[in-house]
Every structure is written in structure tokens, then in C-alpha cells.
Enzyme design. Structure first.
Site, PDB file in Angstrom:
ATOM      1  N   LYS A  13      49.715  -4.386 -45.450  1.00  0.00           N
ATOM      2  CA  LYS A  13      48.313  -4.167 -45.676  1.00  0.00           C
ATOM      3  C   LYS A  13      47.436  -4.753 -44.343  1.00  0.00           C
ATOM      4  CE  LYS A  13      48.032  -6.413 -49.333  1.00  0.00           C
ATOM      5  NZ  LYS A  13      49.304  -6.856 -49.572  1.00  0.00           N
ATOM      6  N   ARG A  88      42.454  -6.788 -57.610  1.00  0.00           N
ATOM      7  CA  ARG A  88      43.892  -6.866 -57.908  1.00  0.00           C
ATOM      8  C   ARG A  88      44.241  -7.131 -59.401  1.00  0.00           C
ATOM      9  NH1 ARG A  88      45.188  -9.792 -53.065  1.00  0.00           N
ATOM     10  NH2 ARG A  88      47.260 -10.819 -52.971  1.00  0.00           N
ATOM     11  N   ARG A 127      56.657 -14.270 -41.349  1.00  0.00           N
ATOM     12  CA  ARG A 127      55.351 -14.071 -40.903  1.00  0.00           C
ATOM     13  C   ARG A 127      54.712 -15.359 -40.218  1.00  0.00           C
ATOM     14  NH1 ARG A 127      51.183 -11.110 -45.087  1.00  0.00           N
ATOM     15  NH2 ARG A 127      51.318 -13.158 -46.402  1.00  0.00           N
ATOM     16  N   ARG A 160      51.653 -19.250 -43.168  1.00  0.00           N
ATOM     17  CA  ARG A 160      50.542 -19.617 -44.262  1.00  0.00           C
ATOM     18  C   ARG A 160      51.694 -20.702 -45.277  1.00  0.00           C
ATOM     19  NH1 ARG A 160      48.569 -13.950 -46.697  1.00  0.00           N
ATOM     20  NH2 ARG A 160      48.953 -14.969 -48.721  1.00  0.00           N
ATOM     21  N   ARG A 171      53.987 -14.824 -56.688  1.00  0.00           N
ATOM     22  CA  ARG A 171      53.058 -13.674 -56.173  1.00  0.00           C
ATOM     23  C   ARG A 171      53.471 -12.322 -56.595  1.00  0.00           C
ATOM     24  NH1 ARG A 171      53.257 -15.469 -50.224  1.00  0.00           N
ATOM     25  NH2 ARG A 171      51.587 -13.816 -49.756  1.00  0.00           N
TER      26      ARG A 171
END
Ligand code: ADP
Ligand code: ADP
Ligand code: ADP
Length: 213
Positions: A13, A88, A127, A160, A171
Site C-alpha cells: 500500500k 480497518r 522493510r 519500524r 497484525r
């Protein structure tokens, strides 16, 4: 255009958002980025959100609905917007409908980043982010020119805190239980487009352009 991006963590995203945003001159509202900024600044909102975020659970609907209601007032959002990471939950989707109804507009398309869970751990643990710009890198799939540094500014990249295999598990659980029903919610209006999110970024971009043209 008024767009919603839905997909599990790591589905791409944040990678596709800047491309869509620039092409259609939309504002990009990412609730995750806004919440992390609030946590870093230790605002009352950030203090409330931190615990859930660290555990990989969703923060309360009222909190994120408030953030979005405020953000939609920005002049840059009047021509259109990309909602990245919101709604969400079905409650958030209902509240969004109310907010948009008040403004006399509605959602044009929901882009569903369809991808298998098995691919996500490698994407998430590799990431790296440049916080100031939101630019995203990946150690294997999109490495920076100099390891650990942003290509444009030369500033350090960060990982993160919640981008670990363990937190990813919660998650994903939250995604399947609370967010997948949101796709069905929008499917009833036939505005959902499924994207091949497992393919390389360029292929995903091409599909987005096809869907939006
Ligand atoms: P999201 O915003 O949905 O959590 P990101 O766009 O940040 O996901 O992507 C997660 C990680 O995977 C990033 O490191 C990014 O560089 C990488 N990535 C994004 N899209 C792809 C893709 N199509 N193929 C391979 N890696 C990707
Ligand atoms: P991802 O890369 O997993 O898509 P985000 O950056 O969108 O992650 O979100 C990070 C965290 O922020 C989530 O795990 C959750 O705790 C919180 N969050 C973000 N958006 C929402 C939302 N719309 N509702 C509730 N919590 C949210
Ligand atoms: P605003 O709506 O106030 O402009 P942004 O959406 O720009 O807020 O988000 C605030 C900042 O948080 C952005 O610069 C975003 O890139 C940054 N950010 C994103 N990920 C992280 C992170 N992991 N840690 C700290 N800041 C981050």
C-alpha cells in the site's frame, strides 16, 4: 478520485500510494503514519495509541475516526484522497460513509491488495523506511544505493518497531478478523478492485492504472 487501499501489512500500500497520489493529484492519508507521528511527538493521542500499536492490535475506532475527520478538512484533500490503512473495521467504514455523506461525496474505488500471508514476513522484516518522506526500501526487493541511507536525502533509514515476525502475527490476525469484513462491506456496492499484490511493484502499478482509467 476518492480511493481506499485495503491490504495486510506488507502488501504494498505504502509503495503504490505515492505513485497514485502524484498521477491523480490526491492527498494521501495513512493512519499508521499519522499515529506514529503522534506517538513520536508524545501527544495525548499518541500516548493512547502506543500500547495497541506495539502489540500489533488496532487502536480504538473513535481515535482513528477523529484523525480522519480532521484530516479530510485539509485543502489538499478537497479534490480527492487516498485512504491508506483506513477503514480497518466495519464500524470505521460506516463512520466514513457518514463523514462523506455530510460532505456530499462518496468513495469511487476500493483497491484490494490481494496476497498470500506466507509472503508477508519476508517483506515486513526486510522493510526500511525514511520517516521524513515516507519512502520505503527493502533489503532484498528494493535496496537503497547505500545500505541504511535514503537515496534522495542521504539521511538514515529506520526499521519500524512493529516490523518483527512476532508482531506481524497479531497484525495479520487483526487483518483477517477485523479488516477483511470491510472488503465485503464495499463489495456490496461493487466498487472493489482486486490487485495482484504478489507481483513486482511495476505490475501492481499497471493494474492500478487500468482499474482507475
Ligand atoms: P504496506 O504499506 O502495505 O504495509 P509497503 O508498501 O511498505 O507495504 O511494502 C512492504 C515492504 O515490501 C517494503 O519494504 C517494500 O519495499 C516491499 N514491497 C512493496 N511492494 C512490493 C512488491 N510488489 N514486491 C516486492 N516487494 C515489495
Ligand atoms: P501496515 O504496514 O501494517 O499496513 P500501518 O502503518 O497502517 O501498518 O498501521 C500500524 C499500526 O497502526 C496498526 O498495527 C494499528 O495498531 C494502527 N492503525 C493504523 N491504522 C489504523 C486504523 N484504521 N484503525 C486502528 N488502528 C490503526
Ligand atoms: P501529516 O498528515 O501530519 O502530514 P504524515 O502522514 O506526513 O502526517 O505522517 C507523519 C510522519 O511520520 C511522516 O513523515 C511519515 O513518513 C512518518 N513516518 C512514517 N513511518 C514512520 C516510522 N516508522 N517512524 C516514525 N515516523 C514515521
Amino acid at each position: 478520485k476518492r480511493l481506499i487501499l485495503i491490504g495486510p501489512p506488507g502488501s504494498g500500500k505504502g509503495t503504490q500510494s505515492p505513485i497514485i497520489k502524484d498521477e491523480y493529484c490526491l492527498c494521501h492519508l495513512a493512519t499508521g503514519d499519522m499515529l506514529r507521528a503522534a506517538v513520536a511527538a508524545q501527544t495525548p493521542l499518541g500516548i493512547k495509541a502506543k500500547e495497541a500499536m506495539d502489540k500489533g492490535e488496532l487502536v480504538s475506532d473513535d481515535l482513528v475516526v477523529g484523525i480522519i475527520d480532521e484530516a479530510l478538512k485539509k485543502p489538499s484533500c478537497q479534490k480527492g484522497f487516498i485512504l491508506d490503512g483506513f477503514p480497518r473495521t466495519v464500524v470505521q467504514a460506516q463512520k466514513l460513509d457518514e463523514m462523506l455523506e455530510k460532505r456530499g461525496v462518496k468513495v469511487d474505488k476500493v483497491l484490494n491488495f490481494a496476497i498470500d500471508d506466507a509472503i508477508l514476513e519476508e517483506r515486513i522484516t526486510g522493510r526500511w523506511i525514511h520517516p521524513a518522506s515516507g519512502r520505503t526500501y527493502h533489503t532484498k526487493f528494493a535496496p537503497p544505493k547505500v545500505p541504511g541511507l535514503d537515496d534522495v536525502s542521504g539521511e538514515p533509514l529506520i526499521q519500524r518497531k512493529d516490523d518483527t515476525a512476532a508482531v506481524l502475527k497479531s497484525r495479520l490476525e487483526a487483518f483477517h478478523k477485523q479488516t477483511e469484513p470491510v472488503i465485503d462491506y464495499y463489495n456490496k456496492g461493487s466498487i472493489v478492485a482486486n490487485l495482484p499484490a504478489e507481483k513486482p511493484p511495476k505490475d501492481v502499478t499497471a493494474e492500478v492504472q487500468k482499474v482507475l482509467s
